[in-house]
Motif scaffolding. Structure first.
Motif, PDB file in Angstrom:
ATOM      1  N   ARG A  38       0.808  -1.221   0.000  1.00 39.45           N
ATOM      2  CA  ARG A  38       0.000   0.000   0.000  1.00 39.45           C
ATOM      3  C   ARG A  38       0.839   1.269   0.000  1.00 39.45           C
ATOM      4  NH1 ARG A  38      -5.065  -1.687   3.992  1.00 39.45           N
ATOM      5  NH2 ARG A  38      -5.679  -3.537   2.781  1.00 39.45           N
ATOM      6  N   ASP A  39       2.138   1.132   0.289  1.00 39.06           N
ATOM      7  CA  ASP A  39       3.018   2.297   0.243  1.00 39.06           C
ATOM      8  C   ASP A  39       3.570   2.539  -1.149  1.00 39.06           C
ATOM      9  OD1 ASP A  39       4.380   1.565   3.511  1.00 39.06           O
ATOM     10  OD2 ASP A  39       2.687   2.835   2.943  1.00 39.06           O
ATOM     11  N   TYR A  40       3.169   1.698  -2.108  1.00 36.41           N
ATOM     12  CA  TYR A  40       3.634   1.824  -3.484  1.00 36.41           C
ATOM     13  C   TYR A  40       2.426   1.991  -4.419  1.00 36.41           C
ATOM     14  CZ  TYR A  40       8.022   0.033  -1.590  1.00 36.41           C
ATOM     15  OH  TYR A  40       9.149  -0.146  -0.854  1.00 36.41           O
ATOM     16  N   ARG A  41       2.680   2.563  -5.556  1.00 39.88           N
ATOM     17  CA  ARG A  41       1.653   2.670  -6.591  1.00 39.88           C
ATOM     18  C   ARG A  41       1.834   1.510  -7.559  1.00 39.88           C
ATOM     19  NH1 ARG A  41       1.386   7.495 -11.065  1.00 39.88           N
ATOM     20  NH2 ARG A  41      -0.544   6.850 -12.130  1.00 39.88           N
ATOM     21  N   VAL A  42       0.809   0.684  -7.710  1.00 39.15           N
ATOM     22  CA  VAL A  42       0.883  -0.490  -8.572  1.00 39.15           C
ATOM     23  C   VAL A  42       0.242  -0.164  -9.912  1.00 39.15           C
ATOM     24  CG1 VAL A  42       0.183  -2.888  -8.893  1.00 39.15           C
ATOM     25  CG2 VAL A  42       0.861  -2.076  -6.619  1.00 39.15           C
ATOM     26  N   LEU A  43       1.022  -0.328 -11.003  1.00 41.23           N
ATOM     27  CA  LEU A  43       0.534  -0.118 -12.359  1.00 41.23           C
ATOM     28  C   LEU A  43       0.642  -1.406 -13.143  1.00 41.23           C
ATOM     29  CD1 LEU A  43       2.145   3.341 -13.260  1.00 41.23           C
ATOM     30  CD2 LEU A  43      -0.143   2.908 -12.360  1.00 41.23           C
ATOM     31  N   GLY A  44      -0.251  -1.575 -14.120  1.00 40.53           N
ATOM     32  CA  GLY A  44      -0.221  -2.759 -14.966  1.00 40.53           C
ATOM     33  C   GLY A  44      -0.178  -2.385 -16.425  1.00 40.53           C
ATOM     34  N   ALA A  45       0.453  -3.228 -17.247  1.00 38.40           N
ATOM     35  CA  ALA A  45       0.513  -3.016 -18.691  1.00 38.40           C
ATOM     36  C   ALA A  45       0.348  -4.365 -19.387  1.00 38.40           C
ATOM     37  CB  ALA A  45       1.835  -2.366 -19.096  1.00 38.40           C
ATOM     38  N   GLY A  46      -0.357  -4.352 -20.530  1.00 36.32           N
ATOM     39  CA  GLY A  46      -0.652  -5.600 -21.222  1.00 36.32           C
ATOM     40  C   GLY A  46       0.352  -5.993 -22.271  1.00 36.32           C
ATOM     41  N   SER A  47       1.403  -5.203 -22.433  1.00 36.84           N
ATOM     42  CA  SER A  47       2.446  -5.547 -23.403  1.00 36.84           C
ATOM     43  C   SER A  47       3.711  -4.791 -23.061  1.00 36.84           C
ATOM     44  CB  SER A  47       2.008  -5.192 -24.829  1.00 36.84           C
ATOM     45  OG  SER A  47       1.954  -3.781 -24.991  1.00 36.84           O
ATOM     46  N   GLY A  48       4.807  -5.230 -23.647  1.00 41.11           N
ATOM     47  CA  GLY A  48       6.069  -4.548 -23.423  1.00 41.11           C
ATOM     48  C   GLY A  48       6.053  -3.139 -23.975  1.00 41.11           C
ATOM     49  N   ALA A  49       5.455  -2.962 -25.159  1.00 41.08           N
ATOM     50  CA  ALA A  49       5.411  -1.632 -25.767  1.00 41.08           C
ATOM     51  C   ALA A  49       4.597  -0.672 -24.917  1.00 41.08           C
ATOM     52  CB  ALA A  49       4.821  -1.731 -27.177  1.00 41.08           C
ATOM     53  N   GLU A  50       3.434  -1.141 -24.420  1.00 43.37           N
ATOM     54  CA  GLU A  50       2.605  -0.295 -23.553  1.00 43.37           C
ATOM     55  C   GLU A  50       3.354   0.067 -22.278  1.00 43.37           C
ATOM     56  OE1 GLU A  50      -1.127  -2.087 -22.558  1.00 43.37           O
ATOM     57  OE2 GLU A  50      -1.468  -0.724 -20.879  1.00 43.37           O
ATOM     58  N   LEU A  52       6.644   0.277 -21.858  1.00 42.48           N
ATOM     59  CA  LEU A  52       7.728   1.222 -22.141  1.00 42.48           C
ATOM     60  C   LEU A  52       7.197   2.638 -22.292  1.00 42.48           C
ATOM     61  CD1 LEU A  52       9.950  -0.862 -24.604  1.00 42.48           C
ATOM     62  CD2 LEU A  52      10.550  -0.127 -22.288  1.00 42.48           C
ATOM     63  N   GLU A  53       6.035   2.780 -22.931  1.00 45.15           N
ATOM     64  CA  GLU A  53       5.449   4.107 -23.067  1.00 45.15           C
ATOM     65  C   GLU A  53       5.090   4.687 -21.702  1.00 45.15           C
ATOM     66  OE1 GLU A  53       5.350   6.046 -25.562  1.00 45.15           O
ATOM     67  OE2 GLU A  53       4.254   7.623 -24.494  1.00 45.15           O
ATOM     68  N   ALA A  54       4.541   3.820 -20.828  1.00 45.44           N
ATOM     69  CA  ALA A  54       4.215   4.269 -19.470  1.00 45.44           C
ATOM     70  C   ALA A  54       5.478   4.691 -18.722  1.00 45.44           C
ATOM     71  CB  ALA A  54       3.498   3.150 -18.718  1.00 45.44           C
ATOM     72  N   LEU A  55       6.569   3.963 -18.903  1.00 48.56           N
ATOM     73  CA  LEU A  55       7.826   4.301 -18.239  1.00 48.56           C
ATOM     74  C   LEU A  55       8.353   5.650 -18.704  1.00 48.56           C
ATOM     75  CD1 LEU A  55       9.829   0.941 -18.140  1.00 48.56           C
ATOM     76  CD2 LEU A  55       8.692   2.099 -16.255  1.00 48.56           C
ATOM     77  N   ARG A  56       8.212   5.935 -19.990  1.00 51.26           N
ATOM     78  CA  ARG A  56       8.686   7.225 -20.498  1.00 51.26           C
ATOM     79  C   ARG A  56       7.926   8.376 -19.852  1.00 51.26           C
ATOM     80  NH1 ARG A  56       8.247   4.136 -25.429  1.00 51.26           N
ATOM     81  NH2 ARG A  56      10.312   3.376 -26.036  1.00 51.26           N
ATOM     82  N   THR A  80      12.339 -10.613 -21.110  1.00 54.47           N
ATOM     83  CA  THR A  80      13.758 -10.267 -21.081  1.00 54.47           C
ATOM     84  C   THR A  80      14.046  -9.085 -21.991  1.00 54.47           C
ATOM     85  OG1 THR A  80      14.376 -12.545 -20.581  1.00 54.47           O
ATOM     86  CG2 THR A  80      16.092 -11.133 -21.511  1.00 54.47           C
ATOM     87  N   GLU A  81      13.444  -9.073 -23.191  1.00 54.68           N
ATOM     88  CA  GLU A  81      13.654  -7.964 -24.121  1.00 54.68           C
ATOM     89  C   GLU A  81      13.105  -6.660 -23.547  1.00 54.68           C
ATOM     90  OE1 GLU A  81      13.459 -10.592 -28.262  1.00 54.68           O
ATOM     91  OE2 GLU A  81      11.655  -9.642 -27.447  1.00 54.68           O
ATOM     92  N   PHE A  82      11.947  -6.741 -22.899  1.00 57.91           N
ATOM     93  CA  PHE A  82      11.397  -5.526 -22.263  1.00 57.91           C
ATOM     94  C   PHE A  82      12.328  -5.005 -21.185  1.00 57.91           C
ATOM     95  CE2 PHE A  82       8.740  -2.571 -20.174  1.00 57.91           C
ATOM     96  CZ  PHE A  82       8.846  -2.835 -18.818  1.00 57.91           C
ATOM     97  N   LEU A  83      12.799  -5.900 -20.314  1.00 55.56           N
ATOM     98  CA  LEU A  83      13.656  -5.466 -19.208  1.00 55.56           C
ATOM     99  C   LEU A  83      14.944  -4.843 -19.709  1.00 55.56           C
ATOM    100  CD1 LEU A  83      13.117  -8.428 -16.720  1.00 55.56           C
ATOM    101  CD2 LEU A  83      12.319  -6.081 -16.454  1.00 55.56           C
ATOM    102  N   ALA A  84      15.474  -5.376 -20.815  1.00 54.32           N
ATOM    103  CA  ALA A  84      16.706  -4.812 -21.373  1.00 54.32           C
ATOM    104  C   ALA A  84      16.504  -3.355 -21.770  1.00 54.32           C
ATOM    105  CB  ALA A  84      17.157  -5.638 -22.572  1.00 54.32           C
ATOM    106  N   GLN A  85      15.318  -3.016 -22.319  1.00 54.23           N
ATOM    107  CA  GLN A  85      15.042  -1.625 -22.692  1.00 54.23           C
ATOM    108  C   GLN A  85      14.657  -0.776 -21.480  1.00 54.23           C
ATOM    109  OE1 GLN A  85      12.811  -0.915 -26.393  1.00 54.23           O
ATOM    110  NE2 GLN A  85      12.747  -3.144 -26.696  1.00 54.23           N
ATOM    111  N   ALA A  86      13.907  -1.377 -20.556  1.00 60.18           N
ATOM    112  CA  ALA A  86      13.469  -0.632 -19.373  1.00 60.18           C
ATOM    113  C   ALA A  86      14.645  -0.194 -18.512  1.00 60.18           C
ATOM    114  CB  ALA A  86      12.510  -1.484 -18.554  1.00 60.18           C
TER     115      ALA A  86
END
Length: 562
Positions: A38-50, A52-56, A80-86
């Motif tokens: 509860r001390d963190y904000r939890v976000l969800g994304a349905g794909s790596g591309a989505e 990455l956009e949220a991270l930007r 793994t590919e997502f994490l490499a870019q994130a």
């Protein structure tokens, strides 16, 4: 308005980002995360591309991201590919893959490729057993290491100042965050200094969030100001541990967990010599290795959880026996009483006997301290003296900052005193040069280190080279002054224990019990020694922790006779 802005900034919660292309799984992950964190904000994304956009967008707004929980099998972009870019956006965030049994090889590859922190098998039910303990540990690691928006202590001083180095080292080793302001480089530092109204304040000056300040504080005054415990809560304990290195912390965890009233007294910072290590890679259970600071932090949290009381920075000046009790005298003359004492003080850094060293210590010459000072020597040439593991670990850490690291080793090869894994790493590091059979003949500089004179032990040839910093890892001498004249030691000052005290079938002089000394017991019943301070100790972190744990069993046996 300023207070309002700061208040709004403090309300920003770090983000935990879950990524999974299966809506049902993603919903379950988000539900479990929100229920527990509860001390963190939890976000969800349905794909790596989505994702990455949220991270930007989060990066643009300055929102910290603490952890990625990502499915490996996703179309278009694997976990793994997502994490490499994130990682390019949030390199400090912790990385966890959700995998199936068939993905184990991919997870192992991710550990080597992107430094994956953990992989979890689906399903993770119950989360209390399979999910939360793993993430709790990773979130604690993140909180201890990440640089958060600054609101804490500011330290103002000059780089080439031994007192400034000592304060920074104290704060760093005790894991107290601070911001360093160099009076010679930062305009803000000069403005802050002018607010004191003193023409010549003693440096360093420390400012605290409550607006107060301290000039050149002693370690104890600084400890009390930041809320560290410096006074014992009771006059009597079952076990007092002198020294908070791996042996002392190991003993504290087991003693407290078994119901003994336990106190640690540490004169500097928890972790001891191991706590200054930039990377310990051969400690059981940590395949990626961990820093000495991380080890000390984890051990401290574990000991406190079981009820260990810790005093620091306080020094034990004398231990004496007053049967059936043992008395521990602190540097201010106060005394604490106990049933048993463990001496786990390790060893004090051996001083380098070369002209100029004493004058330049803290201003270019450092005993250990690679973790504290490394960032100050980016793209400069530094030297490391020593051929044991601590020197190798220091050299590898410094190589990540300095343009060149030169290791000076008295022996004819690194293999003489260093673990092979470190030897291999050093040889593979392009900006580390190793000079064997070489010692420091002299250090030179006006107000700061500028050059070293090196001497080859085989040829006798000497040469002088420019140097920005010299880090000394040249061994240690036992810190046993508090029991000098009380317990038996060898000629080098290491404490004798157990079978080393029984000579030709005779127990040590003054021994009154009808039994031989226990394995780690000294020549005085009820006073034990563990770790590097003991003659015959195997100088490894795991060995010290093991000796500390063993001591607790021996203390229980001793207490049956009191």
């Amino acid at each position: 308005m300023v207070d309002e802005a700061l208040s709004r900034r403090r309300e920003v919660k770090p983000v935990i980002l879950a990524v999974d292309d299966e809506a049902g799984v993603l919903g379950a992950v988000e539900r479990d995360l929100r229920r527990h964190y509860r001390d963190y904000r939890v976000l969800g994304a349905g794909s790596g591309a989505e994702a990455l956009e949220a991270l930007r967008r989060l990066k643009q707004r300055g929102v910290p991201v603490v952890l990625f929980l990502v499915d490996q099998r996703m179309p278009q972009m694997t976990g793994t590919e997502f994490l490499a870019q994130a990682m390019a956006l949030y390199p400090e965030a912790r990385k966890v893959l959700l995998t199936a049994y068939a993905d184990t090889e991919a997870a192992i590859t991710s550990i080597n490729r992107i430094g994956l922190d953990y992989y979890l098998m689906k399903p993770w039910d119950p989360p209390e057993q399979h999910l939360y303990p793993v993430l709790d540990d990773l979130l604690e690691d993140w909180a201890a290491s990440v640089q958060l928006p600054y609101e804490g202590i500011r330290v103002l001083g000059t780089l080439w100042s031994a007192p400034s180095h000592q304060v920074r080292d104290f704060l760093a080793r005790n894991r107290i965050p601070y911001r360093w302001l160099d009076l010679e480089r930062d305009a803000e530092a000069a403005r802050l200094l002018s607010t004191l109204g003193s023409e010549r304040p003693k440096l360093p000056v420390l400012w605290f969030p409550d607006g107060s300040s301290l000039e050149a504080p002693s370690p104890r005054a600084l400890a009390e100001k930041v809320g560290m415990k410096t006074q014992a809560s009771q006059p009597f304990y079952d076990l007092i541990i002198v020294g908070g290195g791996p042996a002392g912390l190991g003993a504290a965890v087991y003693a407290s967990s078994e119901g003994l009233r336990t106190l640690i007294v540490e004169k500097d910072a928890l972790g001891g010599q191991a706590g200054t290590s930039s990377r310990i890679e051969n400690y059981l259970g940590f395949p990626k290795g961990l820093s000495g600071t991380d080890l000390a932090r984890r051990a401290e949290a574990q000991a406190r959880r079981f009820g260990t009381e810790i005093l620091t920075p306080r020094e034990v000046c004398r231990v004496r026996a007053q049967d059936p009790y043992r008395i521990v005298e602190l540097e201010d003359g106060s005394e604490l009483t106990c049933h048993a004492v463990l001496i786990a003080t390790g060893a004090t850094a051996q001083r380098l006997a070369a002209p100029g060293v004493e004058e330049l210590t803290g201003v270019g010459v450092y005993y250990g301290a690679a973790v504290t000072e490394a960032a100050l020597y980016r793209r400069q040439e530094v030297f490391v003296v020593g051929g044991a593991n601590s020197a190798g670990q220091g050299a590898m850490f410094l190589a990540g900052y300095a343009r060149k690291v030169t290791m000076l080793v008295r022996a004819e090869s690194l293999e003489k005193g260093m673990s092979q894994y470190l030897v291999d790493q050093i040889r593979a590091q392009s900006n580390i040069e190793v000079r064997t059979r070489t010692v420091v003949g002299e250090v030179q500089g006006e107000g700061r280190l500028e050059a070293l004179t090196l001497r080859n032990l085989e040829t006798g040839h000497s040469e002088t080279l420019p140097a920005a910093a010299l880090f000394l890892f040249i061994g240690a001498v036992p810190h046993t002054r508090m029991v000098s004249g009380l317990v038996e030691m060898n000629s080098a000052g290491f404490i004798l224990t157990g079978t080393d005290l029984v000579r030709e079938g005779k127990r040590p002089g003054g021994w009154t019990l009808q039994r031989d000394p226990f394995l780690l017991e000294t020549s005085v019943p009820g006073i034990f020694a563990a770790g590097d301070v003991r003659q015959g100790a195997v100088r490894r972190v795991a060995s010290a922790v093991g000796e500390g744990a063993i001591t607790v069993g021996l203390v229980h046996q001793y207490l049956k006779t009191v």
